[in-house]
Design a protein around this motif. Structure first.
Motif, mmCIF file in Angstrom:
data_model
loop_
_atom_site.group_PDB
_atom_site.id
_atom_site.type_symbol
_atom_site.label_atom_id
_atom_site.label_comp_id
_atom_site.label_asym_id
_atom_site.label_seq_id
_atom_site.Cartn_x
_atom_site.Cartn_y
_atom_site.Cartn_z
ATOM 1 N N ALA A 127 0.807 -1.071 -0.198
ATOM 2 C CA ALA A 127 -0.215 -0.272 0.081
ATOM 3 C C ALA A 127 1.021 1.113 0.050
ATOM 4 O O ALA A 127 1.379 2.367 -0.711
ATOM 5 N N LEU A 128 2.328 1.123 1.049
ATOM 6 C CA LEU A 128 2.541 2.610 0.492
ATOM 7 C C LEU A 128 3.456 2.567 -0.927
ATOM 8 O O LEU A 128 3.886 3.951 -1.117
ATOM 9 N N CYS A 129 4.255 1.466 -1.560
ATOM 10 C CA CYS A 129 4.424 1.860 -2.527
ATOM 11 C C CYS A 129 3.735 1.856 -3.916
ATOM 12 O O CYS A 129 4.123 2.144 -4.929
ATOM 13 N N GLU A 130 2.681 1.846 -3.920
ATOM 14 C CA GLU A 130 1.190 1.387 -4.327
ATOM 15 C C GLU A 130 1.371 2.793 -5.456
ATOM 16 O O GLU A 130 1.214 3.128 -6.951
ATOM 17 N N PRO A 131 1.501 3.698 -4.415
ATOM 18 C CA PRO A 131 1.453 5.847 -5.691
ATOM 19 C C PRO A 131 2.846 5.461 -6.747
ATOM 20 O O PRO A 131 3.525 6.430 -7.258
ATOM 21 N N VAL A 132 4.111 5.038 -6.058
ATOM 22 C CA VAL A 132 4.912 5.150 -6.999
ATOM 23 C C VAL A 132 4.551 4.416 -8.424
ATOM 24 O O VAL A 132 4.478 3.276 -8.283
ATOM 25 N N GLN A 133 5.295 4.831 -9.373
ATOM 26 C CA GLN A 133 5.223 4.569 -10.983
ATOM 27 C C GLN A 133 6.537 4.515 -10.880
ATOM 28 O O GLN A 133 7.677 4.922 -11.227
ATOM 29 N N PHE A 134 7.103 2.574 -11.550
ATOM 30 C CA PHE A 134 8.394 2.006 -10.977
ATOM 31 C C PHE A 134 9.017 2.120 -12.319
ATOM 32 O O PHE A 134 10.306 2.594 -12.324
ATOM 33 N N SER A 135 8.477 2.766 -13.689
ATOM 34 C CA SER A 135 9.204 3.057 -14.171
ATOM 35 C C SER A 135 9.755 4.907 -14.542
ATOM 36 O O SER A 135 11.035 5.137 -14.969
ATOM 37 N N ALA A 136 9.183 4.839 -13.251
ATOM 38 C CA ALA A 136 10.132 7.232 -13.023
ATOM 39 C C ALA A 136 10.820 6.731 -11.998
ATOM 40 O O ALA A 136 11.771 7.481 -11.781
ATOM 41 N N VAL A 137 10.837 5.655 -11.754
ATOM 42 C CA VAL A 137 12.177 5.334 -10.666
ATOM 43 C C VAL A 137 13.244 4.352 -11.177
ATOM 44 O O VAL A 137 13.895 4.894 -11.306
ATOM 45 N N LEU A 138 13.182 3.517 -12.335
ATOM 46 C CA LEU A 138 14.065 2.686 -12.981
ATOM 47 C C LEU A 138 14.476 3.317 -13.945
ATOM 48 O O LEU A 138 15.706 3.617 -13.649
ATOM 49 N N THR A 139 14.481 5.202 -14.138
ATOM 50 C CA THR A 139 14.940 5.622 -15.608
ATOM 51 C C THR A 139 15.837 5.998 -14.715
ATOM 52 O O THR A 139 17.143 6.439 -15.298
#
Length: 152
Positions: free
Chosen positions: A90-102
């Motif tokens: 639930a805490l990580c749900e708002p994170v878009q992982f494509s934005a993190v991986l770039t």
């Protein structure tokens, strides 16, 4: 690398990922910040496990990269049987992982390119030709399989 350096790189990656969410108009920026902090904490725990393993088992852990330990901690924390798994999801749900991986992939590419420059100088154009042929063959093979097997 030292823990301080790892933390600096992690904070830079989190700041860039948060900025990417802000630019894309994310409405839950505090939730994104919390999720990114949680992901950074998991990564730092994995890094600490790698350092502890290097101290306790120097011969064994020398063969394992730090990403092994970070991935192991992330998998163990994310297992459905973990008591906090649903909360962490639930805490990580708002994170878009494509934005993190770039930004992470960009930083990794910069690090790899600095290391590989010396190897490239030694191998020369032969390696460039082989790499181009391998990439082209992989792309063409994937495109051919997609055209033949996937419905239109």
């Amino acid at each position: 690398m030292s823990l301080r350096r790892e933390l600096e790189i992690g904070l830079l990656a989190c700041a860039l990922a948060w900025f990417g969410h802000w630019v894309n108009g994310s409405e839950n920026l505090p939730g994104v910040a919390l999720g990114l902090a949680l992901l950074l904490t998991i990564a730092l725990l994995g890094y600490l496990c790698a350092r502890l393993a290097a101290t306790a088992f120097p011969d064994f852990s020398r063969r394992l990269p730090d990403i092994f330990w970070v991935s192991t901690v992330a998998v163990l924390v994310g297992l459905p049987i973990h008591p906090l798994a649903e909360t962490l999801y639930a805490l990580c749900e708002p994170v878009q992982f494509s934005a993190v991986l770039t930004p992470i992939m960009a930083l990794a590419a910069i690090g790899i390119s600095a290391q590989e420059a010396q190897r490239f100088k030694a191998t020369g154009l032969q390696m460039l030709l082989i790499a181009t042929l391998v990439f082209s063959g992989t792309f063409l093979g994937s495109a051919l399989i997609a055209q033949l097997l996937l419905p239109a």
